[in-house]
Design a protein around this motif. Structure first.
Motif, mmCIF file in Angstrom:
data_model
loop_
_atom_site.group_PDB
_atom_site.id
_atom_site.type_symbol
_atom_site.label_atom_id
_atom_site.label_comp_id
_atom_site.label_asym_id
_atom_site.label_seq_id
_atom_site.Cartn_x
_atom_site.Cartn_y
_atom_site.Cartn_z
ATOM 1 N N ALA A 384 -3.253 -29.520 -0.959
ATOM 2 C CA ALA A 384 -2.003 -29.360 -0.218
ATOM 3 C C ALA A 384 -1.847 -27.924 0.275
ATOM 4 C CB ALA A 384 -0.821 -29.734 -1.108
ATOM 5 N N ALA A 385 -1.297 -27.790 1.466
ATOM 6 C CA ALA A 385 -1.002 -26.473 2.025
ATOM 7 C C ALA A 385 0.328 -25.976 1.468
ATOM 8 C CB ALA A 385 -0.942 -26.549 3.543
ATOM 9 N N PRO A 386 0.497 -24.662 1.331
ATOM 10 C CA PRO A 386 1.759 -24.132 0.789
ATOM 11 C C PRO A 386 2.928 -24.337 1.751
ATOM 12 C CG PRO A 386 0.389 -22.348 1.611
ATOM 13 C CD PRO A 386 -0.454 -23.597 1.681
ATOM 14 N N LEU A 387 4.112 -24.384 1.188
ATOM 15 C CA LEU A 387 5.333 -24.416 1.986
ATOM 16 C C LEU A 387 5.933 -23.013 1.961
ATOM 17 C CD1 LEU A 387 6.969 -27.789 0.844
ATOM 18 C CD2 LEU A 387 5.614 -27.339 2.898
ATOM 19 N N LEU A 388 5.995 -22.375 3.129
ATOM 20 C CA LEU A 388 6.400 -20.975 3.225
ATOM 21 C C LEU A 388 7.801 -20.851 3.807
ATOM 22 C CD1 LEU A 388 3.039 -19.613 4.682
ATOM 23 C CD2 LEU A 388 3.688 -19.868 2.278
ATOM 24 N N PRO A 389 8.467 -19.754 3.545
ATOM 25 C CA PRO A 389 9.807 -19.543 4.121
ATOM 26 C C PRO A 389 9.734 -19.498 5.652
ATOM 27 C CG PRO A 389 9.350 -17.955 2.366
ATOM 28 C CD PRO A 389 8.065 -18.644 2.661
ATOM 29 N N ARG A 390 10.759 -20.016 6.299
ATOM 30 C CA ARG A 390 10.791 -19.977 7.757
ATOM 31 C C ARG A 390 10.990 -18.549 8.250
ATOM 32 N NH1 ARG A 390 14.711 -25.177 9.253
ATOM 33 N NH2 ARG A 390 13.325 -26.797 8.382
ATOM 34 N N ARG A 391 11.877 -17.833 7.580
ATOM 35 C CA ARG A 391 12.126 -16.425 7.914
ATOM 36 C C ARG A 391 11.954 -15.602 6.643
ATOM 37 N NH1 ARG A 391 17.124 -15.487 8.691
ATOM 38 N NH2 ARG A 391 16.841 -13.554 9.881
ATOM 39 N N TRP A 392 11.237 -14.505 6.785
ATOM 40 C CA TRP A 392 10.928 -13.686 5.608
ATOM 41 C C TRP A 392 11.834 -12.445 5.640
ATOM 42 C CZ3 TRP A 392 6.219 -15.552 3.102
ATOM 43 C CH2 TRP A 392 6.053 -15.034 1.808
ATOM 44 N N THR A 393 13.075 -12.632 5.161
ATOM 45 C CA THR A 393 14.046 -11.538 5.114
ATOM 46 C C THR A 393 13.910 -10.786 3.791
ATOM 47 O OG1 THR A 393 15.734 -12.950 4.106
ATOM 48 C CG2 THR A 393 15.619 -12.929 6.524
ATOM 49 N N GLU A 394 14.723 -9.760 3.628
ATOM 50 C CA GLU A 394 14.706 -9.015 2.365
ATOM 51 C C GLU A 394 15.096 -9.923 1.207
ATOM 52 O OE1 GLU A 394 16.297 -4.738 0.658
ATOM 53 O OE2 GLU A 394 17.707 -5.970 1.814
ATOM 54 N N LEU A 395 16.108 -10.784 1.427
ATOM 55 C CA LEU A 395 16.509 -11.725 0.384
ATOM 56 C C LEU A 395 15.376 -12.697 0.078
ATOM 57 C CD1 LEU A 395 18.646 -12.877 -1.513
ATOM 58 C CD2 LEU A 395 19.473 -14.294 0.392
ATOM 59 N N THR A 396 14.679 -13.148 1.123
ATOM 60 C CA THR A 396 13.537 -14.039 0.907
ATOM 61 C C THR A 396 12.482 -13.361 0.050
ATOM 62 O OG1 THR A 396 13.896 -15.107 3.051
ATOM 63 C CG2 THR A 396 11.726 -15.393 2.031
ATOM 64 N N GLY A 397 12.174 -12.105 0.367
ATOM 65 C CA GLY A 397 11.183 -11.359 -0.403
ATOM 66 C C GLY A 397 11.566 -11.242 -1.869
ATOM 67 N N ILE A 398 12.862 -11.090 -2.134
ATOM 68 C CA ILE A 398 13.328 -10.975 -3.519
ATOM 69 C C ILE A 398 13.158 -12.301 -4.257
ATOM 70 C CG2 ILE A 398 15.415 -10.704 -4.922
ATOM 71 C CD1 ILE A 398 16.279 -8.511 -2.959
ATOM 72 N N THR A 399 13.589 -13.400 -3.638
ATOM 73 C CA THR A 399 13.478 -14.696 -4.326
ATOM 74 C C THR A 399 12.017 -15.103 -4.500
ATOM 75 O OG1 THR A 399 13.724 -15.891 -2.233
ATOM 76 C CG2 THR A 399 15.731 -15.471 -3.506
ATOM 77 N N VAL A 400 11.190 -14.789 -3.503
ATOM 78 C CA VAL A 400 9.759 -15.092 -3.628
ATOM 79 C C VAL A 400 9.143 -14.291 -4.765
ATOM 80 C CG1 VAL A 400 7.510 -14.794 -2.493
ATOM 81 C CG2 VAL A 400 9.407 -15.856 -1.244
ATOM 82 N N SER A 401 9.645 -13.098 -5.020
ATOM 83 C CA SER A 401 9.065 -12.243 -6.066
ATOM 84 C C SER A 401 9.122 -12.902 -7.436
ATOM 85 C CB SER A 401 9.790 -10.892 -6.111
ATOM 86 O OG SER A 401 11.088 -11.005 -6.689
ATOM 87 N N PHE A 402 10.108 -13.756 -7.666
ATOM 88 C CA PHE A 402 10.146 -14.477 -8.941
ATOM 89 C C PHE A 402 9.977 -15.985 -8.760
ATOM 90 C CE2 PHE A 402 14.546 -12.973 -7.985
ATOM 91 C CZ PHE A 402 15.161 -14.172 -7.686
ATOM 92 N N GLY A 403 9.259 -16.360 -7.682
ATOM 93 C CA GLY A 403 8.766 -17.728 -7.550
ATOM 94 C C GLY A 403 9.717 -18.745 -6.992
ATOM 95 N N HIS A 404 10.732 -18.326 -6.236
ATOM 96 C CA HIS A 404 11.642 -19.257 -5.568
ATOM 97 C C HIS A 404 11.538 -19.067 -4.060
ATOM 98 C CE1 HIS A 404 14.055 -20.975 -8.942
ATOM 99 N NE2 HIS A 404 13.550 -19.915 -9.563
ATOM 100 N N GLY A 405 11.678 -20.161 -3.326
ATOM 101 C CA GLY A 405 11.617 -20.073 -1.874
ATOM 102 C C GLY A 405 10.216 -20.181 -1.315
ATOM 103 N N ILE A 406 9.222 -20.350 -2.163
ATOM 104 C CA ILE A 406 7.839 -20.572 -1.740
ATOM 105 C C ILE A 406 7.217 -21.588 -2.681
ATOM 106 C CG2 ILE A 406 7.034 -18.606 -3.125
ATOM 107 C CD1 ILE A 406 4.808 -18.198 -1.046
ATOM 108 N N SER A 407 6.488 -22.561 -2.129
ATOM 109 C CA SER A 407 5.877 -23.619 -2.940
ATOM 110 C C SER A 407 4.367 -23.607 -2.724
ATOM 111 C CB SER A 407 6.441 -24.990 -2.563
ATOM 112 O OG SER A 407 7.825 -25.059 -2.839
ATOM 113 N N VAL A 408 3.642 -23.555 -3.825
ATOM 114 C CA VAL A 408 2.180 -23.557 -3.780
ATOM 115 C C VAL A 408 1.657 -24.559 -4.796
ATOM 116 C CG1 VAL A 408 2.100 -21.138 -3.048
ATOM 117 C CG2 VAL A 408 1.960 -21.708 -5.476
ATOM 118 N N SER A 409 0.396 -24.908 -4.679
ATOM 119 C CA SER A 409 -0.190 -25.843 -5.635
ATOM 120 C C SER A 409 -0.553 -25.128 -6.927
ATOM 121 C CB SER A 409 -1.444 -26.489 -5.043
ATOM 122 O OG SER A 409 -2.487 -25.540 -4.930
#
Length: 572
Positions: A384-409
């Motif tokens: 499966a391909a990852p599901l990435l944020p549509r827009r990578w804002t500062e808030l997005t970067g913060i949530t991704v840093s602890f594994g939210h807002g991005i889905s990977v296998s």
């Protein structure tokens, strides 16, 4: 006058009787001749019949008139694990066919076949048997008992074809790697599909459907370890009342997949089970928010970038407010934390500060380097391909840093973790054997060696320290390091407070890790007597159980000294 009369009746004797000109055949002679002729005729008929029977006795059974070779189940190579254990092989089976042109009484044939297979007694089958077709499949892959029953019916125009049927001795345990085949023995999932797509399909199209003695295919899997992983995640699913689970063991230096499975699973000997949408390959064919396991990557990113040093302190004394959202810690300490404390306490606030120091562009670049923004490149088709944020804002970067807002296998997560743990090299995963030399030739450096050592130290600290969230994964003698992840699931577009997906990502022996182990539990429930259902209480001990059982099989010898800790500390 007497002479004239004598000349007129030459056959008369003086006595007035006729003189015979020769011996005439009597009635007895004629009858005797006819009997002899009749005997000869009958004898000739019997000789012809006897000769024909002899010829038929030595003749081979006639083949079906119109049985196309492309419809006969093709031969396939055996699939073996790395130690030569058979994971998939061909066995011979009989398939039932009809030649309607040779069937004497279609009604009788249909009725008798229905005594063995009730569905062959319907009107549709009767019409097929009454047609003028040369060949019709009736039933594929019969059991020996079914074949004997049909054979004993003695029906003209009904016969059997010997075909290849795929058999998987390991059953459910290896289903998501070996995959399975269809009724014609063609691969439609897993490695079975891969080898068809690569070369076997072309071989069969060229007419080599029954090619014998194909070279076996050897995989990187270890059937023993595969069984351990399957057994442990199955037990964990039951023990913690989870709805699903997945497990992976990956060689950190070669990228070889040693074990990979998920439950609920299916039996490849009964491929119809795979149609159940709940029987999904959750290890590589599905993507999830991996929660705090992503803090491994965020911390490595910040250290490798130079944005932080392992001796730094980060202010986590109060929640972080960004773009109208507030970032909290699950169990906040409400004080400045050292970088190791940010990691072992799994601080969202501290990790967010690390990501902010690197910046959004740097974060995207780093996650791309370690393979988390792209589909994993490997042989297994179900990726499966990852599901990435549509827009990578500062808030997005913060949530991704602890594994939210991005889905990977889970597989992608394990591969990225191996790159952090093995000295800094990203190696594409493989399901086939690969040497360290071959792996090193294709490896890409993604972090420096010092970063790798520092992250190994933090991973070990999180298991060894009594404050660490991974202490229940510790296995004496094997120096396990790891990171927990507890991610809230999205339900109806919102994060749920009571539905979580837990994970534990581990490496061992942590001074120079040979193996990465990852376990994911979907919606585990609080165990009786436990205060919660976080990953440290279920996913972590499951990983510990896998390492305890599998490490000896993998040749990893236990060590009972503290040299390993001194080796790690010496790098600072």
């Amino acid at each position: 006058m007497a002479l004239r009369l004598k000349s007129l009746f030459p056959g008369k004797s003086r006595s007035g009787n006729a003189k015979p000109a020769g011996r005439r055949r009597g009635i007895g002679d004629v009858t005797r001749g006819r009997v002899v002729f009749a005997k000869g005729a009958f004898a000739l008929v019997y000789v012809v019949i006897a000769g024909r029977l002899v010829l038929l006795g030595f003749a081979q059974e006639p083949k079906p008139l119109m049985a196309p070779a492309s419809e006969i189940a093709a031969a396939r190579p055996d699939i073996l694990d790395r130690n030569g254990v058979i994971l998939a092989t061909d066995i011979k089976t009989a398939s039932l066919f009809a030649e309607p042109r040779r069937i004497v009484d279609p009604d009788e044939a249909s009725e008798k076949l229905a005594t063995v297979f009730p569905d062959l007694g319907d009107e549709k089958v009767r019409k097929r048997l009454a047609s003028n077709a040369g060949f019709q499949w009736l039933r594929r892959e019969l059991t020996p008992e079914q074949r004997d029953k049909v054979f004993n019916l003695g029906l003209p125009g009904i016969g059997f074809v010997s075909e290849n049927k795929r058999f998987y001795p390991a059953g459910n345990s290896t289903a998501y790697v070996t995959g399975h085949v269809n009724i014609d023995n063609k691969g439609i999932a897993g490695i079975e599909k891969y080898i068809d797509d690569q070369w076997l399909g072309d071989l069969h199209q060229l007419g080599f459907a029954s090619t014998p003695n194909l070279e076996p295919i050897t995989l990187s899997l270890d059937a023993r370890v595969q069984h351990v992983v399957h057994d442990e995640i199955s037990q964990a699913m039951e023990r913690y009342h989870a709805i699903a689970a997945a497990g992976i063991v990956l060689d950190a230096h070669t990228g070889e997949v040693i074990a990979m499975t998920s439950v609920p699973d299916y039996d490849p000997n009964d491929p119809a089970q795979a149609l159940d949408p709940n029987r999904l390959n959750r290890s590589s064919a599905a993507v999830y928010e991996m929660g705090s396991t992503f803090k491994l990557f965020t911390t490595a990113m910040a250290l490798d970038d130079g944005a932080i040093k392992i001796t730094d302190t980060i202010d986590a004394s109060k929640p972080l407010r960004v773009s109208g959202r507030t970032i909290h810690d699950f169990h906040g300490k409400y004080r400045p934390l050292s970088v190791p404390e940010v990691f072992i306490y799994s601080s969202n606030i501290g990790t967010a500060h690390e990501a902010m120091r690197v910046g959004v562009d740097g974060q995207k670049d780093f996650l791309g380097r370690i393979g988390l923004l792209d589909k994993v490149q490997t042989e297994l088709p179900e990726i499966a391909a990852p599901l990435l944020p549509r827009r990578w804002t500062e808030l997005t970067g913060i949530t991704v840093s602890f594994g939210h807002g991005i889905s990977v296998s889970p597989l992608a997560t394990a591969v990225a973790a191996a790159a952090i743990m093995n000295g800094g090299y990203l190696i594409e995963p493989t399901f086939f054997p690969r040497s360290r030399q071959e792996a090193q030739a294709m490896a890409k450096r993604v972090v420096n060696e010092r970063t790798s050592k520092e992250m190994r130290y933090l991973m070990r600290l999180n298991v060894e320290d009594r404050r660490g969230s991974g202490k229940r994964a510790d296995v004496p003698g094997y120096f396990v390091g790891g990171k927990t992840g507890t991610a809230e699931k999205v339900v109806n577009g919102r994060y749920s407070n009571d539905k979580r997906r837990n994970a534990f990502l581990a490496a061992f022996p942590i001074d120079d890790p040979d193996y990465i182990v990852l376990v994911v539990l979907d919606e585990p429930q609080k165990e009786e007597g436990a205060y919660s259902a976080v990953a440290g209480l279920n996913a972590a001990p499951t990983v510990g159980n896998i390492i305890r059982r599998a490490a000896p099989m993998l040749g990893v010898m236990p060590r009972y000294n503290s040299d390993i800790d001194r080796l790690i500390d010496a790098s600072f």
